[in-house]
Motif scaffolding. Sequence first.
Motif, PDB file in Angstrom:
ATOM      1  N   ARG A 393      35.709 -68.465  -8.899  1.00 38.28           N
ATOM      2  CA  ARG A 393      34.286 -68.791  -8.978  1.00 38.28           C
ATOM      3  C   ARG A 393      33.615 -67.678  -9.771  1.00 38.28           C
ATOM      4  O   ARG A 393      33.503 -66.542  -9.308  1.00 38.28           O
ATOM      5  CB  ARG A 393      33.667 -68.913  -7.576  1.00 38.28           C
ATOM      6  N   TYR A 394      33.186 -67.989 -10.993  1.00 35.58           N
ATOM      7  CA  TYR A 394      32.687 -66.975 -11.910  1.00 35.58           C
ATOM      8  C   TYR A 394      31.170 -66.857 -11.821  1.00 35.58           C
ATOM      9  O   TYR A 394      30.466 -67.866 -11.837  1.00 35.58           O
ATOM     10  CB  TYR A 394      33.105 -67.313 -13.336  1.00 35.58           C
ATOM     11  N   THR A 395      30.673 -65.651 -11.747  1.00 32.96           N
ATOM     12  CA  THR A 395      29.238 -65.401 -11.692  1.00 32.96           C
ATOM     13  C   THR A 395      28.676 -65.224 -13.091  1.00 32.96           C
ATOM     14  O   THR A 395      29.404 -64.984 -14.064  1.00 32.96           O
ATOM     15  CB  THR A 395      28.944 -64.139 -10.880  1.00 32.96           C
ATOM     16  N   VAL A 422      30.562 -71.079 -15.256  1.00 29.49           N
ATOM     17  CA  VAL A 422      29.733 -70.998 -14.047  1.00 29.49           C
ATOM     18  C   VAL A 422      29.630 -72.346 -13.337  1.00 29.49           C
ATOM     19  O   VAL A 422      29.027 -72.440 -12.266  1.00 29.49           O
ATOM     20  CB  VAL A 422      28.319 -70.468 -14.358  1.00 29.49           C
ATOM     21  N   THR A 425      30.543 -72.396  -9.578  1.00 29.58           N
ATOM     22  CA  THR A 425      30.135 -71.246  -8.770  1.00 29.58           C
ATOM     23  C   THR A 425      29.539 -71.661  -7.430  1.00 29.58           C
ATOM     24  O   THR A 425      29.827 -71.051  -6.403  1.00 29.58           O
ATOM     25  CB  THR A 425      29.118 -70.389  -9.552  1.00 29.58           C
TER      26      THR A 425
END
Length: 515
Positions: A393-395, A422, A425
């Motif tokens: 899960r990329y911010t 994203v 996320t």
Amino acid sequence: MANPPRTRAAALAATALLLTSALAGCGEDDPGDEDLTTQELSWKDCPAPSQAQGGGGSPSPLPDDGAWQCATMKAPRDWREPKGDTIGIELIRVKAVGDANRRIGSLIFNFGGPGASGVTTLPSAAEGYEKLRTRYDLVSFDPRGVGRSEPVLCENDQQLDASLQQDGTPDDAAERTELLDGTKEFNAACEKNSKEMLPHVRTTDAARDLDLMRQVLGDDKLHYFGISYGTELGGVYAHLFPKNVGRAVFDAVVDPTKNPEQNSLAQAGGFQLALDNFAEDCTSKAEGCPIGDTPQDVKDRIAKLLKDLDSKPIQGIFPRELTQTAATSGILAALYSKDFWEYLTQGLVEAYDGDGGTLMLLADSNNGRRENGEYSNLIPANVSINCADQKPRYTAGYVERRLPAFRAASNLFGDYMAWAMVGCTDWSVAGAADHPDVSAPGSAPILVVGNTGDPATPYEGARSMVQALGKGVGVELTYKGQGHGAYNSKNKCVQDAVNGYLLDGKVPTAGSVCS
């Protein structure tokens, strides 16, 4: 297609919320102790595609009067509870022609996405696979969450049209907030409208559906043709059921060893390579190239167009405007196949004169939008399957730190690919793994076909798939060509190798090359 870029232009597709309950699949609340492997399919004439499948008319018979038939297979909603509630998996087939004694069985196709309706794709593509009908029924399906197989529903068409006007490559804090808020709203809509299905659309679930399908169709082994994401599904199937693999072909191969970021980075480089090849091709023509004098000039002018659109969109298809994000989506769509390069040239010529109609049409095709404003559920399904499969899960902060690497891979597409990360996320369901497990010791040979000029599934993925399948399983065939996939290029060498394997069991020499 393979894991298409998921920015606001390509990730937040929607389908109308007023779909009938019939479109949502043929679920049963109480299957009792029924053995689903013994169910009998009721094959009937195919209806016109639903909105979630992309709409349009019923499939036309093939030139030899080959009639299309559709049926619904019951499958467990939750494979951990195989005796629990069921859903309907929509199937389509056209029967084999020729000597019935030479029929091998069913050849099941998955054309990729994830999220593409096989029920609508197979009839449109079938003439290209006609030779395979001499020994197989050609079969495809809508995977769970797709089309008529309990489709994932998120936002409605009007909300999506509005979303597509947002900037998918934010340049400042306000644009970044808008992107993140829009993504959160889309993901919340998916949870609200499809909460029961979201935990059950993983590729492992679809692979178990495939094995049930094999049994219901009456085949001892699964004979399979996977394209793009279909190669990932095939690899996961081979891992779960290695002894059940029959003759299988993986074409346009997803790299099973990369995590989502690595695959996005590879796609940025793959589409940049395709753009380089497009620019070279255009400027090499004797009649001249209308969009630039040299390959670099072509790319510079495209870069300027996209930069200008970021601050000042042009007219697209009334009342919508062509934004930077929509133009990027349209360019990417045209780079999937060399057959579309002429439309890309046309669209760019028009855009330089202030008309964004053709590029918007290309973007609409990439997003599953019809001319009447209705969207299929291609991208809701794509997002749902990818987010259920992929653990990371990329911010926004992480994406910003990675932008230099993406821009190094492609100054035109890097930001677009990076910000797509994203999309998962705020997803309500945890992702399963960093990457799929496709190790398949004991499987029959699988023919793995890589195209050196493939933008969406870069060539290196084929070799990674061969290695990940394990010794003696993957057999690599290289095609030195352009576009997404190899068999559909009509290259005789590729088609002879694939046909020889599927029809006669002749495994090509590992490392063979076609050009």
